[in-house]
Design an enzyme around this catalytic site. Structure first.
Site, PDB file in Angstrom:
ATOM      1  CG  ASP A  32      11.624   5.057   3.467  1.00  0.00           C
ATOM      2  OD1 ASP A  32      10.691   5.773   3.897  1.00  0.00           O
ATOM      3  OD2 ASP A  32      12.811   5.219   3.794  1.00  0.00           O
ATOM      4  CG  HIS A  49       1.111   6.582   4.871  1.00  0.00           C
ATOM      5  ND1 HIS A  49       2.407   6.162   4.735  1.00  0.00           N
ATOM      6  CD2 HIS A  49       1.130   7.520   5.870  1.00  0.00           C
ATOM      7  CE1 HIS A  49       3.182   6.789   5.615  1.00  0.00           C
ATOM      8  NE2 HIS A  49       2.432   7.619   6.313  1.00  0.00           N
ATOM      9  CG  LEU A 143       2.486 -14.402  -2.063  1.00  0.00           C
ATOM     10  CD1 LEU A 143       3.973 -14.476  -2.437  1.00  0.00           C
ATOM     11  CD2 LEU A 143       1.894 -13.126  -2.659  1.00  0.00           C
TER      12      LEU A 143
HETATM   13  C1  FPP Z   1       7.359   4.713   4.995  1.00  0.00           C
HETATM   14  O1  FPP Z   1       7.177   5.946   4.332  1.00  0.00           O
HETATM   15  C2  FPP Z   1       6.123   3.969   5.017  1.00  0.00           C
HETATM   16  C3  FPP Z   1       5.428   3.621   6.149  1.00  0.00           C
HETATM   17  C4  FPP Z   1       5.874   3.968   7.509  1.00  0.00           C
HETATM   18  C5  FPP Z   1       4.148   2.895   6.092  1.00  0.00           C
HETATM   19  C6  FPP Z   1       3.945   1.893   5.007  1.00  0.00           C
HETATM   20  C7  FPP Z   1       2.488   1.690   4.893  1.00  0.00           C
HETATM   21  C8  FPP Z   1       1.796   1.509   3.743  1.00  0.00           C
HETATM   22  C9  FPP Z   1       2.420   1.329   2.408  1.00  0.00           C
HETATM   23  C10 FPP Z   1       0.301   1.532   3.860  1.00  0.00           C
HETATM   24  C11 FPP Z   1      -0.455   0.301   3.641  1.00  0.00           C
HETATM   25  C12 FPP Z   1       0.214  -0.959   4.011  1.00  0.00           C
HETATM   26  C13 FPP Z   1      -0.360  -2.184   3.799  1.00  0.00           C
HETATM   27  C14 FPP Z   1       0.396  -3.422   4.120  1.00  0.00           C
HETATM   28  C15 FPP Z   1      -1.719  -2.312   3.256  1.00  0.00           C
HETATM   29  P1  FPP Z   1       7.483   7.304   5.123  1.00  0.00           P
HETATM   30  O2  FPP Z   1       6.205   7.848   5.625  1.00  0.00           O
HETATM   31  O3  FPP Z   1       8.534   7.075   6.155  1.00  0.00           O
HETATM   32  O4  FPP Z   1       8.039   8.203   3.947  1.00  0.00           O
HETATM   33  P2  FPP Z   1       9.070   9.422   4.071  1.00  0.00           P
HETATM   34  O5  FPP Z   1      10.382   8.832   4.486  1.00  0.00           O
HETATM   35  O6  FPP Z   1       9.091   9.959   2.665  1.00  0.00           O
HETATM   36  O7  FPP Z   1       8.495  10.385   5.067  1.00  0.00           O
END
Ligand code: FPP
Length: 256
Positions: A32, A49, A143
Site C-alpha cells: 500500500d 505503481h 520460492l
Molecule cells: C496500493 O497502493 C497498491 C496497488 C493497488 C497496486 C499494487 C501494484 C503494484 C505494486 C504494481 C506491480 C505489481 C506487480 C506484482 C508486478 P494505492 O494506490 O492504494 O496507494 P494509496 O493508498 O497511497 O493511494
C-alpha cells in the site's frame, strides 16, 4: 544513526536471525501507498505503481535469502475495478510488463509464479500472459511467488462453498465430510501453508478483504513505509520482528 537501509548483506541476515530456522515460511504483503508516494512528488499515480513494481523486484530477490518459501503479493483486488479506467489499464500494463520482462529471470532464480483470483473477467491479453508465466515456471522450487490479481477474500470463500455444495449435490461428498482441510482444498491457495506473517505498508491497519480464511493465525506487521520505498532491509526487519513473537495458535504459553 545508522538507518536500516545502510545494512550490509551479512548484517541484514544477522538481524533476521539464521535463515529459515524460525520461519516465516510464508509471507503475505499488502503493498500500500503507491498513490501517496507519487502524489508527494507531484507525479501521476501510475508512476507510484511503477516504483512499486521495483519494490516487488527487490523483495522477490531478497525473500529466499531470508528463508521464505512462499511470498504472496496483493496486486489487484476485486474492489480495485472502481478506480479510474486509466489507472486500472495502467496497472494491468505494468503487470504484463513485469511478467513479460521477468519470467526468464524468475525461472533462472527458481521462482514458481502462481496467480490467485478470478480469471474470467481479466483482460484477454493479461489472461494469456499469466498462463504462459505459470506454465514456464511450473517446475521451480526455490520460492513460490503468488500474485493476487482480481482477488477478493470473501469471493474466494463463496466460490469454495459453492464448489463444495455442487460436489455434495452430485453425491461425491457427504456434508458431514466437509472439514476445514477439505474447505481449504477449494481455495486458490490449495496445497500451500497459511501465511505466517502479513506485512501491510503505508500505515493503514486493515485486511482489505485479503486472504480472510488463510490469515486466521497469521502474525500482523504494519509499517509506515510507503510500498515504493520498501527495501530488502525493511523485509529483514519485519522477519526479525516476527521471530521475536510467540505463536500460540489458540493454545497457552510454551514455557519450556
Ligand atoms: C496500493 O497502493 C497498491 C496497488 C493497488 C497496486 C499494487 C501494484 C503494484 C505494486 C504494481 C506491480 C505489481 C506487480 C506484482 C508486478 P494505492 O494506490 O492504494 O496507494 P494509496 O493508498 O497511497 O493511494
Amino acid at each position: 544513526m545508522q538507518g536500516v537501509n545502510d545494512l550490509k548483506q551479512g548484517e541484514r541476515q544477522e538481524l533476521a536471525g539464521r535463515q529459515g530456522e524460525r520461519g516465516p515460511e510464508h509471507v503475505a504483503i499488502i503493498m500500500d501507498g503507491n498513490g501517496r508516494w507519487a502524489e508527494a512528488r507531484g507525479l501521476p499515480r501510475i508512476m507510484g505503481h511503477r516504483a512499486g513494481m521495483e519494490a516487488v523486484r527487490r523483495v522477490v530477490r531478497a525473500a529466499p535469502s531470508l528463508g521464505i518459501k512462499y511470498l504472496t503479493l496483493f496486486a489487484f483486488s476485486t474492489e480495485n475495478w472502481r478506480r479510474p479506467r486509466l489507472e486500472v489499464e495502467g496497472l494491468f500494463a505494468l503487470l504484463r510488463e513485469y511478467v513479460e520482462k521477468e519470467t526468464d529471470d524468475l525461472k533462472a532464480h527458481g521462482v514458481r509464479v502462481r496467480f490467485l483470483g478470478e480469471r474470467e473477467n481479466l483482460p484477454q491479453t493479461a489472461g494469456k500472459v499469466i498462463e504462459r508465466c505459470e506454465a514456464e515456471t511450473e517446475g521451480c522450487t526455490r520460492l513460490t511467488l503468488n500474485i493476487a490479481l482480481n482477488y477478493g477474500g470473501r469471493a474466494e470463500i463463496v466460490r469454495a462453498a459453492r464448489a463444495l455444495a455442487f460436489r455434495a449435490a452430485g453425491g461425491e461428498l457427504e456434508p458431514n465430510d466437509i472439514t476445514a482441510e477439505v474447505f481449504a482444498g477449494e481455495l486458490f491457495t490449495r496445497g500451500m501453508p497459511d501465511p505466517d506473517l502479513l506485512i501491510r505498508t503505508s500505515g493503514e491497519m486493515r485486511l482489505s478483504n485479503f486472504l480472510l480464511w488463510q490469515l486466521a493465525y497469521t502474525e500482523l506487521y504494519f509499517t509506515d513505509v510507503l510500498w515504493p520505498d520498501f527495501t530488502q532491509d525493511h523485509l529483514a526487519q519485519a522477519v526479525a520482528a516476527y521471530r521475536k513473537r510467540e505463536r500460540r495458535f489458540g493454545g497457552v504459553h510454551n514455557r519450556g
